[in-house]
Structures are given as C-alpha cells and as structure tokens.
Design an enzyme around this catalytic site. Structure first.
Site, short mmCIF file in Angstrom:
data_model
loop_
_atom_site.label_atom_id
_atom_site.label_comp_id
_atom_site.label_asym_id
_atom_site.label_seq_id
_atom_site.Cartn_x
_atom_site.Cartn_y
_atom_site.Cartn_z
N SER A 125 46.66 105.97 21.90
CA SER A 125 48.12 106.18 21.91
C SER A 125 48.50 107.22 20.87
CB SER A 125 48.80 104.86 21.57
OG SER A 125 50.15 105.08 21.24
N TYR A 149 49.61 96.63 16.31
CA TYR A 149 49.29 97.26 17.60
C TYR A 149 48.68 98.64 17.36
CZ TYR A 149 50.16 100.41 21.47
OH TYR A 149 50.02 101.39 22.41
N LYS A 153 44.62 100.49 17.86
CA LYS A 153 44.24 101.76 18.49
C LYS A 153 43.42 102.61 17.51
CE LYS A 153 46.34 100.98 22.42
NZ LYS A 153 45.53 100.55 23.57
C1 UD1 Z 1 56.70 102.52 21.64
C2 UD1 Z 1 55.93 102.02 20.46
C3 UD1 Z 1 54.61 102.76 20.42
C4 UD1 Z 1 53.87 102.51 21.71
C5 UD1 Z 1 54.73 102.93 22.90
C6 UD1 Z 1 54.09 102.59 24.23
C7 UD1 Z 1 57.60 101.28 18.83
C8 UD1 Z 1 58.20 101.54 17.50
N1 UD1 Z 1 56.71 102.20 19.24
O1 UD1 Z 1 56.89 103.93 21.49
O2 UD1 Z 1 53.86 102.32 19.32
O3 UD1 Z 1 52.66 103.24 21.73
O4 UD1 Z 1 55.99 102.29 22.83
O5 UD1 Z 1 54.21 101.24 24.54
O6 UD1 Z 1 57.88 100.30 19.50
N2 UD1 Z 1 65.04 103.42 22.52
C9 UD1 Z 1 66.39 103.10 22.56
N3 UD1 Z 1 66.76 101.92 23.13
C10 UD1 Z 1 65.86 101.03 23.68
C11 UD1 Z 1 64.48 101.37 23.63
C12 UD1 Z 1 64.12 102.57 23.02
O7 UD1 Z 1 67.23 103.87 22.09
O8 UD1 Z 1 66.28 99.97 24.17
C13 UD1 Z 1 64.63 104.72 21.93
C14 UD1 Z 1 63.70 104.61 20.75
O9 UD1 Z 1 64.40 104.53 19.55
C15 UD1 Z 1 62.88 105.91 20.91
C16 UD1 Z 1 62.84 106.14 22.42
O10 UD1 Z 1 63.92 105.39 22.95
O11 UD1 Z 1 63.57 106.98 20.31
C17 UD1 Z 1 61.55 105.68 23.06
O12 UD1 Z 1 61.31 104.32 22.72
P1 UD1 Z 1 60.15 103.47 23.42
O13 UD1 Z 1 60.23 103.62 24.90
O14 UD1 Z 1 60.19 102.09 22.87
O15 UD1 Z 1 58.82 104.22 22.97
P2 UD1 Z 1 58.29 104.56 21.49
O16 UD1 Z 1 59.10 103.94 20.43
O17 UD1 Z 1 58.11 106.03 21.43
#
Ligand code: UD1
Length: 336
Positions: A125, A149, A153
């Site tokens: 990842s 997690y 990795k």
């Molecule tokens: C997350 C994990 C990462 C993992 C990846 C794949 C965290 C901190 N990181 O990545 O370790 O490898 O998933 O499973 O959980 N967001 C919102 N609202 C939401 C959900 C997300 O605003 O309800 C935003 C987040 O702040 C971020 C973006 O959307 O900026 C992507 O979030 P997300 O899909 O959870 O992925 P990552 O955080 O990049």
C-alpha cells in the site's frame, strides 16, 4: 498457461484481478475465508468470464490447509491479497491485525517454500510511504507507518525482502496501491465493505443510494487547492491489469521490486464528490467535519517505475471511475 494462487480472491481488488487473469488465459486457484467478502463474488467472476476455477475456503493461519492447496495443485505463482485492511480497527485491535496479516503471510511463505513455489506478488500500500516523505512518492523512499495496519504492510515487505536475501531464487513484487475505486464495467463485482464504510468512495456510494444521510468531509483547511485531502484514485480494473503485468514479471525474473500502482494524478475529496454527482445525476449532501486523525494532506504516485519495469500505466480517469462505482452500487444497493 501457468496456474496462479490468489489469496483473498473474493475481495474487491482480488475479484477484479481474478477476472483479468482468467481473461488472459491463466488458470487460477482462489483461497478466501470470506472474513470481509462474500461467496457471491466468486459466482460473479465465473459469470463475467464464463470460466470455472478451484476454490478453497481457507484461513491462511491454518498452515495445513494452506499446504493442502499446494499439494493438490501445481502453483506457479501466488498473488497475495488476503489481509485485514481497516486502519481504525487496527489501532483498536493491533494484535488481531499483526497476527492475521503477518502470521498469515508467514504460513503462506512456509507452504510456498515447502512446495518450491518462489514467486509472489504482494498487496502492499502507499501507506508504507508514511507521514514524512514528500509527494510524489518514489519507490526508493524510506518506508514507515502510522498505525498497525500500515506496519503490517511495511513488515511484510521486509519479510519478503529477507526471504529473497536468504534464497535468490525468489521473485517478489511488492505492489504499492494508491486509492482503488471504480468497479468492473459489467456492474457485477465491486467494493462491498461490511458495515459503515471507512473509505471515501464506498461512503459516497451509500449516500447516493440513500442508506447514509450525508458525506462527512474530513477537513477543508488543508494546504491544498480546495482545502480537502488529495489522493491518487485508481480504477480497480487498471489495478487488476497491473497485477497481470506483475505476475508476468515474477514468472520471468528473479529479485525484489517495489512498484507503485497509481495514476500519478491527485484529486481532492470535492473533485471525487462532484465527479460522482455527475455520474449519478444528483447532488449529494455533505458536511465539513474536523480532520480525521492520521490523514495526510496529499498522497500521489510517481508512476515512472511501473512504466519502465512492467510497461504498465493507468488508462481510466476519475469520471470513468466514479461512473463505474455508481453502476455497481446502483445494481447492487445491498451489496453482493
Ligand atoms: C485509507 C487508509 C490507508 C489505506 C487505504 C486503503 C486511513 C487514514 N488511511 O487511505 O492506510 O491504505 O485507506 O484502504 O484510513 N474522506 C472524507 N470522508 C470520508 C472518508 C474519507 O472526507 O468519509 C477523505 C479522507 O480524509 C481522504 C480521502 O477522503 O482525504 C480518502 O480517504 P480514504 O478513502 O479513507 O483513503 P485514505 O485515507 O487515503
């Protein structure tokens, strides 16, 4: 054609990769314990490809069960997806995560060693770039993590590097995924998380089908063009195609290669939301919430190595990704 064992083959990325492998003519054997996936995904893979394959309902922690797969099949290479992946849960239950992800991988490696199968593609990842490296991420940057997690990795990457050091017959591909979204264009397979989704796209999907009220945007005060987090979203079909390239590569080369699978392009939370709104033809409610602890402002890949080593690059843009995510959730509002 070679036979590929796919662990976690019923999961989101695993099921799309199974489709790619079958369509490319590989034989596959799938192992999954359905801890975060459903048997229906396997039927859907068969429906899309018109091909059959062997399946083992197997937990990697059960070494004898894993060995049985190798005893009963001549496996040429393994693609190892099986593992837990919820960041928050890993913070609350670190031992569960370390035990499942690390011990499961060790059992798999033991079985591979016993049966002389030394080729593996591992689901790593972008999280291994940790909180300190600057974007875009390049494969030779130092790795680290901020939660159990992520550490699983980092550690599994290290374990596989050490296995290669001990036996240079091994061939290891460490695929560092950025943010996989989208779904197969058939709408038959896609992301189907248990419970309330943690990740952005599955959450938006639930809002779009009316199961959740509104999206919480985690912070709009980052130092980014619109203040929301930037990520490198990649279509799961592009990602699956990357695995096909990685399998070909490990079948033909020895050594260890870490390779980013991303598009190299960053999109904000609002970019994703607005693209999804275009796809589903309606406005989706959201509310800005505080930043989520552990989130980075920006994460995207340098994609040069994937091009150079695999001859691979992502083909689909964000609008295609959100259109396919919508197509899947529209057809499967209650999951698989
Ligand atoms: C997350 C994990 C990462 C993992 C990846 C794949 C965290 C901190 N990181 O990545 O370790 O490898 O998933 O499973 O959980 N967001 C919102 N609202 C939401 C959900 C997300 O605003 O309800 C935003 C987040 O702040 C971020 C973006 O959307 O900026 C992507 O979030 P997300 O899909 O959870 O992925 P990552 O955080 O990049």
């Amino acid at each position: 054609m070679p036979t590929i064992l796919v662990t976690g083959g019923a999961g989101f990325i695993g099921s799309h990769t199974c489709v790619c492998l079958l369509e490319a003519g590989y034989d596959i054997v799938v192992a999954d314990n359905f801890s975060n996936s459903k048997p229906e995904a396997l039927n859907r893979i068969k429906k899309i490809t018109g091909k059959d394959f062997k399946f083992y309902e197997c937990d990697l922690l059960d070494l004898e069960a894993v060995k049985k797969i190798f005893a009963e099949n001549s496996i040429d290479a393994v693609i190892h997806f099986a593992g837990y992946k919820a960041v928050g849960e890993s913070v609350a239950q670190p031992v569960k995560y370390y035990h499942n992800n690390i011990t499961g991988t060790l059992m798999l490696i033991k079985a591979m060693q016993e049966y002389g199968c030394k080729k593996i593609v591992f689901s790593s990842s972008a999280t291994v770039y940790g909180p300190v490296n600057p974007v875009p991420y390049v494969e030779d940057m130092p790795t680290s993590a901020t939660n159990p997690y992520g550490y699983t990795k980092v550690m599994i990457e290290q374990i596989l590097r050490d296995v290669y050091v001990s036996d240079s017959d091994w061939s290891v591909s460490l695929l560092r995924y950025f943010n996989p979204i989208g779904a197969h264009p058939s709408g038959l397979i896609g992301e189907d998380p248990n419970g309330i989704p943690n990740n952005l796209l599955p959450y938006i999907c639930q809002v779009a089908v009316g199961k959740l009220e509104k999206l919480g945007v985690f912070g709009n005060d980052y130092d980014t063009p619109d203040g929301t987090g930037i990520r490198d979203y990649i279509h799961v079909c592009d990602l699956a195609d990357g695995h096909l390239c990685a399998v070909k590569y490990v079948l033909e080369h020895k050594g260890v290669e870490a390779v980013n699978l991303g598009t190299g392009k960053g999109s904000s939370v609002f970019d994703v939301l607005h693209s999804f709104e275009k796809a589903c033809g309606k406005e989706l409610p959201y509310v800005v919430k505080p930043r989520r602890p552990g989130d980075l402002p920006s994460s995207y890949a340098n994609t040069d190595k994937a091009k150079k080593v695999f001859g691979w690059e992502a083909k689909y843009d964000l609008d295609q990704m959100t259109a396919d995510s919508w197509n899947f959730i529209k057809n499967n509002p209650n999951g698989l």
